[in-house]
Design an enzyme around this catalytic site. Sequence first.
Site, mmCIF file in Angstrom:
data_model
loop_
_atom_site.group_PDB
_atom_site.id
_atom_site.type_symbol
_atom_site.label_atom_id
_atom_site.label_comp_id
_atom_site.label_asym_id
_atom_site.label_seq_id
_atom_site.Cartn_x
_atom_site.Cartn_y
_atom_site.Cartn_z
ATOM 1 N N GLY A 1 -16.952 1.393 -3.391
ATOM 2 C CA GLY A 1 -17.767 2.602 -3.421
ATOM 3 C C GLY A 1 -19.081 2.448 -4.161
ATOM 4 O O GLY A 1 -19.967 3.300 -4.048
ATOM 5 N N TYR B 1 0.839 -1.207 0.000
ATOM 6 C CA TYR B 1 0.000 0.000 0.000
ATOM 7 C C TYR B 1 0.865 1.244 0.000
ATOM 8 O O TYR B 1 1.973 1.221 0.518
ATOM 9 C CB TYR B 1 -0.895 0.017 1.236
ATOM 10 C CG TYR B 1 -1.990 -1.007 1.262
ATOM 11 C CD1 TYR B 1 -2.326 -1.783 0.151
ATOM 12 C CD2 TYR B 1 -2.733 -1.216 2.436
ATOM 13 C CE1 TYR B 1 -3.339 -2.734 0.218
ATOM 14 C CE2 TYR B 1 -3.748 -2.153 2.496
ATOM 15 C CZ TYR B 1 -4.044 -2.912 1.390
ATOM 16 O OH TYR B 1 -5.043 -3.844 1.454
ATOM 17 N N LEU C 1 -21.495 0.511 -3.504
ATOM 18 C CA LEU C 1 -22.595 0.321 -2.562
ATOM 19 C C LEU C 1 -22.853 1.559 -1.704
ATOM 20 O O LEU C 1 -23.648 1.494 -0.771
ATOM 21 C CB LEU C 1 -22.331 -0.913 -1.693
ATOM 22 C CG LEU C 1 -22.310 -2.226 -2.479
ATOM 23 C CD1 LEU C 1 -21.835 -3.383 -1.602
ATOM 24 C CD2 LEU C 1 -23.693 -2.540 -3.055
ATOM 25 N N PRO D 1 -16.208 -4.061 1.660
ATOM 26 C CA PRO D 1 -17.618 -4.218 2.046
ATOM 27 C C PRO D 1 -18.551 -3.276 1.290
ATOM 28 O O PRO D 1 -19.752 -3.547 1.200
ATOM 29 C CB PRO D 1 -17.605 -3.900 3.547
ATOM 30 C CG PRO D 1 -16.407 -3.057 3.759
ATOM 31 C CD PRO D 1 -15.385 -3.583 2.788
ATOM 32 N N LEU D 2 -17.997 -2.187 0.731
ATOM 33 C CA LEU D 2 -18.807 -1.244 -0.048
ATOM 34 C C LEU D 2 -18.571 -1.380 -1.547
ATOM 35 O O LEU D 2 -18.937 -0.497 -2.320
ATOM 36 C CB LEU D 2 -18.527 0.197 0.402
ATOM 37 C CG LEU D 2 -18.844 0.493 1.871
ATOM 38 C CD1 LEU D 2 -18.542 1.952 2.192
ATOM 39 C CD2 LEU D 2 -20.293 0.157 2.208
#
Length: 324
Positions: free
Chosen positions: A216, A53, A218, A212-213
């Site tokens: 973006g 990262y 969601l 989890p989204l």
Amino acid sequence: MEIVNLGRHGLKVSRLCLGTMVFGAQCDEPASVAVMDAAGELGFNFFDVADVYPVPPDPKTAGTTEEIVGRWLKDRRHGFVIATKFNGPMGPGPNDRGASRKHIIEACEASLRRLQTDRIDVYYIHHFDDSSPLDETMEAFDRLHADGKILYSGISNFSAWQLGLAQAIVAERRLAPIAALEPRYNLLFRQPERDLLPLAKALGIGVMPYNPLGAGMLTGKYRRGSEPPPESRFGWGDYGRMYQGRYWSDEMFGVVDALVEVAREESLTAAQAAVAWMLTRDSITSPSVGASRPDQLRETVKALDLKLSPGAVAKLDEASRTFL
């Protein structure tokens, strides 16, 4: 913030984990510090990092996120659980990547330096490496565990058969156990429900889903038929095209439409509803949620208290069944 066990293990982690992959790219260091400060105030004790990262991955910036987190963490290490990952390219040489004994040990030492700590709480292999024997990788984990440089071993982006093979090696050779699993999982990618999540639950492995989204999607901020904004994750060149391949389709926009409708009925934002849906899954320990601003994090955290009704969960299950 609720505190839960990491699967069957004694390690206590916050019910949400802070994802940091944009620290050092989309977020400069002051913005990253503001998000981490907010996370601490909100009760997060679990941060997820990786040596490659920030994203999009670039050998010139690899390690920057660990350095930013390490500087913030230096005077508050005791109160936090830090997870990081290895396997991606960290240099031009053939041994600067992968899951060989040589690279895993050298990568761990480098992450310890960047994070300014003497141990990594949860250490993941970032993805399966078919160029290195898995028994060599699991034995290297065991060596680092015995030396106290890592406390818990984890795997990320493994399929169920790969997790099963790793578990068989650990059991046969009495190696350090697999404590954590980090899969991609959300309403737009429910395949882990078939066998990966049930296997992890049966083995007592903690599950920390990322995305989890859905990068973006969601959040409900994108519109069918429009081009992805160049500053969004979907607009990041080759990396953006990878995300478009994962999530940018009419069928997935249909799930987003259903999510937005459910969120409106439940008086939630779409992002809160997506996270709240994930938290109804009994195999999930601590979803990894990211933010580029403190207010985004504060809004997401509300999902912990704003429970979905059974009818809302059923609607979302049905709307996303195609992706199961």
